[in-house]
Scaffold this active site. Structure first.
Site, short mmCIF file in Angstrom:
data_model
loop_
_atom_site.label_atom_id
_atom_site.label_comp_id
_atom_site.label_asym_id
_atom_site.label_seq_id
_atom_site.Cartn_x
_atom_site.Cartn_y
_atom_site.Cartn_z
N ASP A 49 34.46 36.93 42.53
CA ASP A 49 35.76 36.93 43.21
C ASP A 49 36.79 37.65 42.33
O ASP A 49 37.19 37.13 41.29
CB ASP A 49 36.22 35.49 43.47
N TYR A 54 44.39 41.61 39.95
CA TYR A 54 43.85 41.21 38.64
C TYR A 54 43.66 42.43 37.71
O TYR A 54 43.49 42.25 36.51
CB TYR A 54 42.50 40.47 38.76
N LYS A 79 40.82 41.41 46.99
CA LYS A 79 41.97 40.98 47.79
C LYS A 79 43.08 42.02 47.75
O LYS A 79 43.29 42.66 46.71
CB LYS A 79 42.54 39.65 47.23
N HIS A 112 45.86 38.63 50.08
CA HIS A 112 45.98 37.71 48.93
C HIS A 112 47.04 36.63 49.18
O HIS A 112 46.81 35.46 48.86
CB HIS A 112 46.31 38.52 47.68
P1 NAP Z 1 39.81 27.37 37.27
O1 NAP Z 1 38.55 28.06 37.57
O2 NAP Z 1 40.09 26.03 37.88
O3 NAP Z 1 39.95 27.15 35.70
C1 NAP Z 1 39.78 28.20 34.76
C2 NAP Z 1 40.26 27.67 33.40
O4 NAP Z 1 39.48 26.54 33.01
C3 NAP Z 1 40.15 28.69 32.31
O5 NAP Z 1 41.23 28.47 31.41
C4 NAP Z 1 38.81 28.34 31.62
O6 NAP Z 1 38.87 28.68 30.25
C5 NAP Z 1 38.75 26.84 31.80
N1 NAP Z 1 37.37 26.35 32.01
C6 NAP Z 1 36.38 26.95 32.71
N2 NAP Z 1 35.28 26.18 32.75
C7 NAP Z 1 35.57 25.06 32.05
C8 NAP Z 1 34.84 23.88 31.74
N3 NAP Z 1 33.59 23.73 32.16
N4 NAP Z 1 35.46 22.93 31.00
C9 NAP Z 1 36.74 23.09 30.57
N5 NAP Z 1 37.49 24.19 30.84
C10 NAP Z 1 36.91 25.16 31.58
O7 NAP Z 1 41.07 28.31 37.59
P2 NAP Z 1 41.29 29.77 38.15
O8 NAP Z 1 40.64 30.79 37.29
O9 NAP Z 1 42.74 29.91 38.37
O10 NAP Z 1 40.58 29.75 39.58
C11 NAP Z 1 39.25 30.22 39.80
C12 NAP Z 1 39.27 31.54 40.54
O11 NAP Z 1 39.96 31.40 41.78
C13 NAP Z 1 40.02 32.66 39.83
O12 NAP Z 1 39.32 33.20 38.73
C14 NAP Z 1 40.23 33.61 40.98
O13 NAP Z 1 39.03 34.32 41.26
C15 NAP Z 1 40.57 32.64 42.11
N6 NAP Z 1 42.03 32.44 42.28
C16 NAP Z 1 42.61 32.88 43.43
C17 NAP Z 1 43.95 32.71 43.63
C18 NAP Z 1 44.56 33.19 44.90
O14 NAP Z 1 45.80 33.26 45.02
N7 NAP Z 1 43.77 33.54 45.89
C19 NAP Z 1 44.76 32.12 42.65
C20 NAP Z 1 44.14 31.68 41.48
C21 NAP Z 1 42.79 31.82 41.31
P3 NAP Z 1 37.70 29.56 29.55
O15 NAP Z 1 37.73 30.91 30.23
O16 NAP Z 1 38.13 29.61 28.11
O17 NAP Z 1 36.41 28.82 29.76
#
Ligand code: NAP
Length: 285
Positions: A49, A54, A79, A112
């Site tokens: 994704d 990004y 997106k 998005h």
């Molecule tokens: P997330 O996946 O909930 O959390 C990522 C964070 O948690 C990073 O800081 C990561 O650090 C840490 N992490 C990952 N695995 C872990 C684990 N097992 N234990 C502890 N910490 C952990 O947040 P997100 O990246 O915001 O959301 C996921 C995806 O959703 C994004 O990458 C993106 O593709 C999408 N997204 C979309 C939107 C939208 O508006 N459509 C907005 C936000 C996100 P490390 O990298 O150091 O492991």
């Protein structure tokens, strides 16, 4: 390990469906993206994704090319950037995304953000353009992201085409039930962004207790909660151990009581980690 796949409402090709677990690359720095995505593909992730916003589509594309995996083994989402909502900009920008990703077609292309305070409140013509791009074969499926129930109701009422997915913020502290219910009402799959609340799930005593009892981690417990509710997730990590941890969630189950205990952590609007889509109107310069 077989990742379950779900069927999208607009996908008519006899392919793999959408893998319910994928890998997100928000905030993966562009110079690191190829290496990070290569590691994720080695772990086993097949659904990536990304987004125009990004700035790392080229790194994703380089990793896909280097992987040697067949196109039909991969599911790639990107997106539309907030500045590209006008029809001609949407068309041009998808062409640029395909070029950066090194693909002829993405699997899923999303608006998005709805940006109801921009473009004279018109996200309907943007949606019509997305459908046109799908009909031209440049994306297999089209969907939206951060659409509130009223936004979803409006595009369906005005175009009679429901998105395949709505990618919205969902995690135990912000269960976003009203948006999930609107998605379900329209036959739209929910993709849950920030599925582990950006690591915050590890601070919840309720989640920690369940994790310790099951011999799992808080992130794994939160990801199971999403999967058992039927949502699609793509946790982001730049660390290969955490990539493996987040992938390793198909050999245990939460009880109904544990699912309910996580759902009860909902803090409503206060639980959001990101902006409210009704007011978010940022356009990158
Ligand atoms: P997330 O996946 O909930 O959390 C990522 C964070 O948690 C990073 O800081 C990561 O650090 C840490 N992490 C990952 N695995 C872990 C684990 N097992 N234990 C502890 N910490 C952990 O947040 P997100 O990246 O915001 O959301 C996921 C995806 O959703 C994004 O990458 C993106 O593709 C999408 N997204 C979309 C939107 C939208 O508006 N459509 C907005 C936000 C996100 P490390 O990298 O150091 O492991």
């Amino acid at each position: 390990m077989t990742i379950p796949t779900l069927t999208l409402n607009d996908d008519t090709t006899p392919r793999l469906g959408i893998p319910q677990l994928g890998f997100g690359v928000y905030l993966v720095p562009p110079p690191d993206t190829q290496g990070v995505v290569e590691r994720a593909l080695e772990v086993g992730y097949r659904h990536i994704d990304t987004a125009q916003m990004y700035g790392n589509e080229a790194g994703v594309g380089a990793a896909l090319a280097a992987s040697g995996l067949g196109r039909d083994e991969l599911f790639v989402t990107t997106k539309l950037n907030n500045g590209n909502h006008r029809p001609d900009d949407a068309r041009r920008s998808l062409a640029e995304s395909l070029e950066a990703l090194g693909l002829d077609q993405v699997d899923l292309f999303l608006i998005h953000w709805p940006l109801p305070e921009r473009y004279d409140g018109d996200f309907v013509s943007t949606w019509q353009t997305m459908v046109e791009l799908r009909d031209q074969g440049l994306t297999r499926s089209v969907g939206v992201s951060n659409f509130q129930p009223a936004h979803l109701d409006r595009i369906v009422a005005e175009t009679a085409v429901a998105p395949s997915v709505n990618q919205i913020e969902v995690h135990p502290f912000f269960t976003n039930e009203s948006a999930r219910a609107a998605n379900a009402r329209h036959g739209v799959l929910t993709e849950a962004w920030a599925p582990i609340a950006r690591g915050k799930v590890a601070e919840s005593p309720v989640i920690v207790e369940i994790a310790e009892r099951l011999g799992r981690t808080p992130a794994q417990v939160a990801l199971r909660w999403h999967l058992q509710r039927g949502d699609i997730v793509f946790p982001k990590s730049t660390n290969v151990e955490r990539m493996r941890e987040n992938y390793d969630v198909f050999d245990f189950e939460l009880s109904l009581a544990d699912v309910a205990a996580l759902s009860a952590l909902d803090e409503g609007e206060a639980g959001r980690t990101g902006p409210n889509p009704d007011r978010f109107n940022w356009i990158p310069s």
